[in-house]
Write a protein that holds these residues in place. Structure first.
Motif, PDB file in Angstrom:
ATOM      1  N   ALA A 103       0.832  -1.205   0.000  1.00 38.56           N
ATOM      2  CA  ALA A 103       0.000   0.000   0.000  1.00 38.56           C
ATOM      3  C   ALA A 103       0.867   1.255   0.000  1.00 38.56           C
ATOM      4  O   ALA A 103       0.535   2.250  -0.662  1.00 38.56           O
ATOM      5  N   ASN A 104       1.966   1.218   0.744  1.00 36.82           N
ATOM      6  CA  ASN A 104       2.889   2.354   0.739  1.00 36.82           C
ATOM      7  C   ASN A 104       3.393   2.633  -0.669  1.00 36.82           C
ATOM      8  O   ASN A 104       3.413   3.780  -1.135  1.00 36.82           O
ATOM      9  N   VAL A 105       3.833   1.571  -1.335  1.00 36.24           N
ATOM     10  CA  VAL A 105       4.382   1.723  -2.689  1.00 36.24           C
ATOM     11  C   VAL A 105       3.321   2.296  -3.630  1.00 36.24           C
ATOM     12  O   VAL A 105       3.584   3.219  -4.413  1.00 36.24           O
ATOM     13  N   ALA A 106       2.114   1.738  -3.560  1.00 38.41           N
ATOM     14  CA  ALA A 106       1.039   2.234  -4.427  1.00 38.41           C
ATOM     15  C   ALA A 106       0.746   3.703  -4.160  1.00 38.41           C
ATOM     16  O   ALA A 106       0.556   4.499  -5.085  1.00 38.41           O
ATOM     17  N   SER A 107       0.747   4.085  -2.886  1.00 42.65           N
ATOM     18  CA  SER A 107       0.374   5.453  -2.522  1.00 42.65           C
ATOM     19  C   SER A 107       1.381   6.486  -3.018  1.00 42.65           C
ATOM     20  O   SER A 107       1.001   7.619  -3.317  1.00 42.65           O
ATOM     21  N   VAL A 108       2.641   6.105  -3.094  1.00 38.28           N
ATOM     22  CA  VAL A 108       3.659   7.085  -3.496  1.00 38.28           C
ATOM     23  C   VAL A 108       4.011   7.007  -4.971  1.00 38.28           C
ATOM     24  O   VAL A 108       4.674   7.916  -5.500  1.00 38.28           O
ATOM     25  N   MET A 109       3.564   5.959  -5.671  1.00 39.23           N
ATOM     26  CA  MET A 109       3.978   5.793  -7.067  1.00 39.23           C
ATOM     27  C   MET A 109       2.846   5.881  -8.078  1.00 39.23           C
ATOM     28  O   MET A 109       3.070   6.239  -9.230  1.00 39.23           O
ATOM     29  N   ILE A 165      -5.775  -2.700  -4.094  1.00 41.53           N
ATOM     30  CA  ILE A 165      -4.830  -1.667  -3.672  1.00 41.53           C
ATOM     31  C   ILE A 165      -4.553  -0.704  -4.812  1.00 41.53           C
ATOM     32  O   ILE A 165      -4.537   0.523  -4.633  1.00 41.53           O
ATOM     33  N   VAL A 166      -4.352  -1.230  -5.999  1.00 40.03           N
ATOM     34  CA  VAL A 166      -4.110  -0.382  -7.171  1.00 40.03           C
ATOM     35  C   VAL A 166      -5.288   0.561  -7.399  1.00 40.03           C
ATOM     36  O   VAL A 166      -5.117   1.777  -7.602  1.00 40.03           O
ATOM     37  N   GLU A 167      -6.497   0.014  -7.346  1.00 36.18           N
ATOM     38  CA  GLU A 167      -7.675   0.836  -7.591  1.00 36.18           C
ATOM     39  C   GLU A 167      -7.903   1.851  -6.475  1.00 36.18           C
ATOM     40  O   GLU A 167      -8.397   2.956  -6.731  1.00 36.18           O
ATOM     41  N   LEU A 168      -7.573   1.478  -5.255  1.00 37.80           N
ATOM     42  CA  LEU A 168      -7.747   2.394  -4.134  1.00 37.80           C
ATOM     43  C   LEU A 168      -6.952   3.679  -4.341  1.00 37.80           C
ATOM     44  O   LEU A 168      -7.382   4.758  -3.923  1.00 37.80           O
ATOM     45  N   PHE A 169      -5.815   3.560  -5.016  1.00 40.64           N
ATOM     46  CA  PHE A 169      -4.998   4.738  -5.290  1.00 40.64           C
ATOM     47  C   PHE A 169      -5.169   5.229  -6.733  1.00 40.64           C
ATOM     48  O   PHE A 169      -4.285   5.876  -7.294  1.00 40.64           O
ATOM     49  N   GLU A 170      -6.346   4.888  -7.301  1.00 41.81           N
ATOM     50  CA  GLU A 170      -6.818   5.407  -8.590  1.00 41.81           C
ATOM     51  C   GLU A 170      -6.005   4.922  -9.778  1.00 41.81           C
ATOM     52  O   GLU A 170      -6.014   5.519 -10.843  1.00 41.81           O
ATOM     53  N   ARG A 190      12.327   6.420   0.666  1.00 44.06           N
ATOM     54  CA  ARG A 190      12.126   7.625   1.474  1.00 44.06           C
ATOM     55  C   ARG A 190      10.685   8.115   1.381  1.00 44.06           C
ATOM     56  O   ARG A 190      10.101   8.573   2.373  1.00 44.06           O
ATOM     57  N   ALA A 191      10.100   8.017   0.205  1.00 47.54           N
ATOM     58  CA  ALA A 191       8.701   8.423   0.042  1.00 47.54           C
ATOM     59  C   ALA A 191       7.778   7.505   0.842  1.00 47.54           C
ATOM     60  O   ALA A 191       6.832   7.967   1.491  1.00 47.54           O
ATOM     61  N   CYS A 192       8.062   6.202   0.819  1.00 45.50           N
ATOM     62  CA  CYS A 192       7.261   5.254   1.604  1.00 45.50           C
ATOM     63  C   CYS A 192       7.394   5.544   3.094  1.00 45.50           C
ATOM     64  O   CYS A 192       6.411   5.445   3.853  1.00 45.50           O
ATOM     65  N   ASN A 193       8.589   5.897   3.512  1.00 47.55           N
ATOM     66  CA  ASN A 193       8.823   6.247   4.916  1.00 47.55           C
ATOM     67  C   ASN A 193       7.965   7.450   5.316  1.00 47.55           C
ATOM     68  O   ASN A 193       7.334   7.456   6.380  1.00 47.55           O
ATOM     69  N   LYS A 194       7.922   8.460   4.466  1.00 43.62           N
ATOM     70  CA  LYS A 194       7.110   9.646   4.753  1.00 43.62           C
ATOM     71  C   LYS A 194       5.626   9.292   4.824  1.00 43.62           C
ATOM     72  O   LYS A 194       4.903   9.746   5.723  1.00 43.62           O
ATOM     73  N   MET A 195       5.167   8.494   3.878  1.00 48.82           N
ATOM     74  CA  MET A 195       3.751   8.116   3.864  1.00 48.82           C
ATOM     75  C   MET A 195       3.400   7.302   5.106  1.00 48.82           C
ATOM     76  O   MET A 195       2.391   7.566   5.783  1.00 48.82           O
ATOM     77  N   GLN A 196       4.234   6.326   5.429  1.00 45.91           N
ATOM     78  CA  GLN A 196       3.960   5.489   6.596  1.00 45.91           C
ATOM     79  C   GLN A 196       3.945   6.312   7.878  1.00 45.91           C
ATOM     80  O   GLN A 196       3.175   6.031   8.803  1.00 45.91           O
ATOM     81  N   GLY A 197       4.768   7.348   7.922  1.00 49.87           N
ATOM     82  CA  GLY A 197       4.816   8.210   9.090  1.00 49.87           C
ATOM     83  C   GLY A 197       3.509   8.918   9.370  1.00 49.87           C
ATOM     84  O   GLY A 197       3.244   9.332  10.508  1.00 49.87           O
ATOM     85  N   GLN A 198       2.683   9.062   8.356  1.00 50.52           N
ATOM     86  CA  GLN A 198       1.388   9.717   8.526  1.00 50.52           C
ATOM     87  C   GLN A 198       0.246   8.713   8.709  1.00 50.52           C
ATOM     88  O   GLN A 198      -0.888   9.117   8.974  1.00 50.52           O
ATOM     89  N   ILE A 199       0.526   7.435   8.589  1.00 50.31           N
ATOM     90  CA  ILE A 199      -0.537   6.427   8.664  1.00 50.31           C
ATOM     91  C   ILE A 199      -0.409   5.571   9.923  1.00 50.31           C
ATOM     92  O   ILE A 199      -1.284   5.573  10.781  1.00 50.31           O
ATOM     93  N   THR A 200       0.672   4.832  10.048  1.00 48.37           N
ATOM     94  CA  THR A 200       0.839   3.940  11.200  1.00 48.37           C
ATOM     95  C   THR A 200       2.115   4.208  11.986  1.00 48.37           C
ATOM     96  O   THR A 200       2.272   3.686  13.096  1.00 48.37           O
ATOM     97  N   SER A 201       3.045   4.939  11.406  1.00 47.02           N
ATOM     98  CA  SER A 201       4.386   5.090  11.996  1.00 47.02           C
ATOM     99  C   SER A 201       5.079   3.731  12.060  1.00 47.02           C
ATOM    100  O   SER A 201       4.853   2.887  11.215  1.00 47.02           O
ATOM    101  N   GLY A 202       5.903   3.512  13.100  1.00 51.91           N
ATOM    102  CA  GLY A 202       6.715   2.301  13.145  1.00 51.91           C
ATOM    103  C   GLY A 202       5.924   1.058  13.497  1.00 51.91           C
ATOM    104  O   GLY A 202       4.902   1.110  14.177  1.00 51.91           O
TER     105      GLY A 202
END
Length: 395
Positions: A105-111, A131-136, A258-270
């Motif tokens: 999901a992280n990868v889909a959200s940033v790419m 997952i692909v469709e969720l991120f349009e 790095r983009a996945c790290n940023k996205m995850q930081g706003q969703i679940t963190s570690g």
């Protein structure tokens, strides 16, 4: 504005949810349901991993962990990638997530941008398309058959590529088919991609160690000309019987990580701190520590194939990994069994649940309406009894 988005309402998991609900209903009625639908090992987590978790608790690991994972865990992942796959990653290229599903999901959200096409060789894991469709994005299914071991050919890949193609997602070994791509087969696909340098690959390798071949595991990122275009997804759920521990990870080009790290930081963190500490121990040990599970899965695979060969209408191949068989059961379409007409794989899977009291998964959930998925993450005794019931129900 509607309460739920249309994308969520149209997610393709309705058939599997209905089957799960029916299974619970029958169990509540006291029915003896044998489950051959689960996508998780029936083994316990190895003691050496559990002991590492207990040690972490005693050492008071209870604070928020770094978003992208403990450094020690990332170092263990780097060591694992080098040892098992001959892949060289650095710390900024690794992101630890709450399971491989979150990594995807992280990868889909940033790419994925709206309208981007993502090629999915069918059958594919049930959540890929959603997952692909969720991120349009737009899933592009490439149909494969049991006659080619459910693997996409270079010619099929070339034909599926358009100016809108952004990514390819595949798993090897594959859930649900158990198929795996050899080094030569991946190289042939990579040769096609050399003509399309803007396409990225997600290589889902969560079943990596459950491999029954003598050739070992092959990764798309092992090719120098594909390393910077491949996101390798893995985790400890399957090979280490740690599904509930929820630890997955990626090795990826640094800008993507790095983009996945940023996205995850706003969703679940570690991810969970105790599970991470246990995973360090799991990955630092040789994969030979869990070979007893793989050996047992191979015995069960052969048992399932032998028993299914005695049932008319079940067409099987020999899966080389994971713990599933994916028989084509289209022979039964249009037939009436015990007063019930079978129109498709969903009907057949429901029939087996109601009449044989055996839970399977319809192939519709994986993009292949001619098959059902049978998991052999169950005891040999359960497998023997379940397939005996199936044989009686279709005779």
């Amino acid at each position: 504005m509607s309460l739920l988005s249309e994308r969520v309402l149209n997610m393709s998991t309705s058939a599997t949810l209905a089957m799960a609900a029916k299974t619970r209903e029958l169990k509540a009625q006291g029915k003896d349901i044998i489950g051959l639908s689960l996508g998780e090992p029936d083994f316990n987590t190895p003691d050496y991993i559990k002991e590492a978790a207990i040690q972490a608790i005693n050492e008071n690991y209870n604070s928020y962990s770094p978003v992208d994972g403990y450094v020690e865990l990332k170092e263990a992942i780097i060591t694992k990638f080098k040892r098992d796959n001959n892949l060289s990653y650095t710390l900024p290229q690794i992101v630890v997530s709450t399971g491989a599903k979150q990594a995807l999901a992280n990868v889909a959200s940033v790419m994925i941008n709206k309208g981007d096409e993502v090629i999915l060789p069918c059958p594919y894991w049930v959540s890929y398309a959603d997952i692909v469709e969720l991120f349009e994005g737009v899933p592009v299914e490439v149909k494969t058959t049991i006659d080619t071991d459910f693997k996409m050919t270079p010619e099929q890949l070339e034909a599926a590529i358009t100016p809108k193609t952004k990514m390819i997602w595949y798993s090897s070994p594959c859930n649900p088919s158990g198929s795996l791509y050899s080094t030569e087969e991946l190289r042939a696909l990579a040769d096609v991609l050399q003509k399309h340098p803007d396409i990225y690959v997600v290589s889902d390798e969560i079943y990596e160690h459950i491999n029954f071949t003598t050739d070992g595991h092959a990764s798309m990122a092992q090719f120098k000309d594909m390393f910077d275009r491949t996101i390798t997804v893995n985790g400890v759920s399957k090979a280490f019987a740690m599904t509930g521990w929820r630890i997955g990870y990626i090795g990826a080009p640094e800008v993507i990580a790095r983009a996945c790290n940023k996205m995850q930081g706003q969703i679940t963190s570690g991810a969970n701190c105790i599970a991470q500490r246990a995973t360090i121990t799991a990955l630092n040990q040789s994969p030979s520590k869990v070979k007893y599970m793989i050996d047992e899965f191979k015995i069960r695979r052969d048992l399932v194939l032998d028993l299914l060969s005695e049932i008319e209408g079940f067409k099987t191949n020999t899966p080389e990994g994971a713990f599933y068989v994916f028989p084509n059961i289209s022979y039964y379409f249009g037939k009436t069994l015990r007063g019930k007409t079978i129109h498709n794989a969903t009907d057949f899977s429901l029939y087996l649940l109601e009449e044989a009291l055996v839970a399977t998964v319809t192939g519709d959930a994986f993009g292949n309406p001619d098959c059902i998925r049978i998991s052999y993450a169950a005891s040999q005794a359960q497998i023997i009894e379940a397939i005996k019931r199936i044989k009686e129900a279709v005779s």
